[in-house]
Scaffold this active site. Structure first.
Site: not given
Ligand code: UD1
Length: 333
Positions: A13, A81, A125, A150, A154, A200, A231, A295-296
């Site tokens: 970022i 940052f 965040s 984490y 924050k 993701l 999200r 944790g999701d």
């Molecule tokens: C989390 C934090 C966010 C932080 C970010 C930094 C929370 C609520 N959010 O975001 O504040 O800035 O991490 O890393 O704690 N997923 C899959 N498969 C994968 C990877 C992810 O299905 O291989 C899904 C996850 O279950 C989630 C979504 O994709 O539902 C987004 O995941 P991710 O990109 O890791 O971000 P967050 O966990 O939402």
């Protein structure tokens, strides 16, 4: 003439924000310890903007070295940052997270106070909202309990700043990011993956590139229309632009501290995102469904109307473009 210090300015970022700042004619000084990026990002920024970037290889936790930067450069404002950002990693290394993220902020505040910095923007965040059931979520939602170390860093960061703001003249803006994705349209800067991605989009792009065999979508039994998590994905360039607005806002108003959500205001499911990636890039992704990830949060997206009305900022880049730019960047790696 203002000179802005950007800590972590060569990170994901940070680098996009340095570009946006330079493109508005602001002079930028970067501090980065290169723990999660490479020095060549500075040349890439210069290639995009045509302007040189001054970079100090300094760890923000090293107060003495940071002070040297403030002595050498006449810093008017700071965007902070520099921090660790992986939720999963923070569970394994909580002390490292407290140290880097909280001690780093305190070290920076020492300089902010000593050198009378006008404004400070802090990377926060949506994780501060914890395991909420309320979306779209506004800034007044109570901050109760973090779901990871984490997140704790924050929340602590915002608490320290709220207190600090009472006793100093620096104007403070905390920006709560939702899910930043995508890359600059030049494909010269983007998110640099280190090891196996936990987020993701890097996992999606690496799977498409054949670096990972298969993406696992973590859970399709949530109480959402298609069963996958929801999200608020925001393009990193839109996010970067909000930092320019935040600095302008802080300097033009008599605030002490203010907080803004930065998201599109639209919730997208993980499945929708994967399907969008396939459609806009005309490819088929090898993915499967697996168990929920610990944790999701089930679903979270922003009410970003405060940023729109107060900062005069709103997102412009669509999910299609987020997925196109993420893939274009991956193909350069
Ligand atoms: C989390 C934090 C966010 C932080 C970010 C930094 C929370 C609520 N959010 O975001 O504040 O800035 O991490 O890393 O704690 N997923 C899959 N498969 C994968 C990877 C992810 O299905 O291989 C899904 C996850 O279950 C989630 C979504 O994709 O539902 C987004 O995941 P991710 O990109 O890791 O971000 P967050 O966990 O939402």
């Amino acid at each position: 003439m203002s000179k802005i210090l950007v800590t972590g300015g060569l990170g994901y970022i940070g680098s996009h924000s340095v570009v946006e700042l330079q493109e508005t004619g602001t002079e930028v000084v970067v501090v980065d310890n290169l723990v999660n990026t490479t020095a060549s990002v500075a040349q890439r920024i210069e290639k995009i903007t045509g302007k040189p970037v001054t970079v100090y290889n300094v760890d923000v936790c090293d107060t003495k070295a940071l002070e040297e930067v403030f002595i050498k450069e006449d810093i008017s404002d700071v965007i902070h940052f520099a921090a660790f950002k992986a939720v999963g990693e923070s569970v394994d290394k909580p002390v490292e997270y407290y140290h880097n993220n909280v001690s780093g902020l305190i070290s920076l505040l020492h300089c902010v106070k000593k050198f009378n910095v006008s404004s400070l923007v802090f990377s926060s965040s949506c994780t501060v909202y914890g395991d909420t059931k309320e979306s779209p979520i506004t800034e007044i939602h109570p901050i109760v309990e973090a779901i990871s170390p984490y997140g704790t860093t924050k929340i602590l960061g915002e608490e320290i700043l709220t207190d600090f703001a009472k006793f100093c003249d620096t104007k403070i803006v905390c920006l709560r990011y939702f899910n930043p994705v995508g890359a600059h349209k030049s494909a010269l800067i983007g998110e640099l993956p280190l090891g196996v991605p936990s987020n993701l989009i890097p996992y999606v792009t690496q799977t498409a590139a054949g670096i990972r065999e298969q993406l696992t979508i973590f859970g399709n039994d949530y109480n959402t229309p298609d069963g996958t998590n929801i999200r608020d994905f925001i393009h990193v360039v839109d996010l970067a632009k909000a930092h320019v607005k935040a600095i302008d806002y802080a300097n033009a108003n008599s605030i002490s501290l203010d907080v803004f959500n930065l998201g599109t205001g639209i919730g997208q499911s993980v499945k929708e995102v994967v399907e969008t990636f396939e459609r806009v890039n005309d490819l088929t992704l090898n993915y499967t469904y697996g168990p929920r990830r610990q944790g999701d949060v089930e679903q979270i997206w922003a009410d970003a109307s405060k940023a729109k009305h107060v900062l005069g900022w709103e997102t412009e880049i669509t999910l299609d473009e987020m997925m196109r730019s993420a893939w274009a960047w991956q193909q350069t790696l």
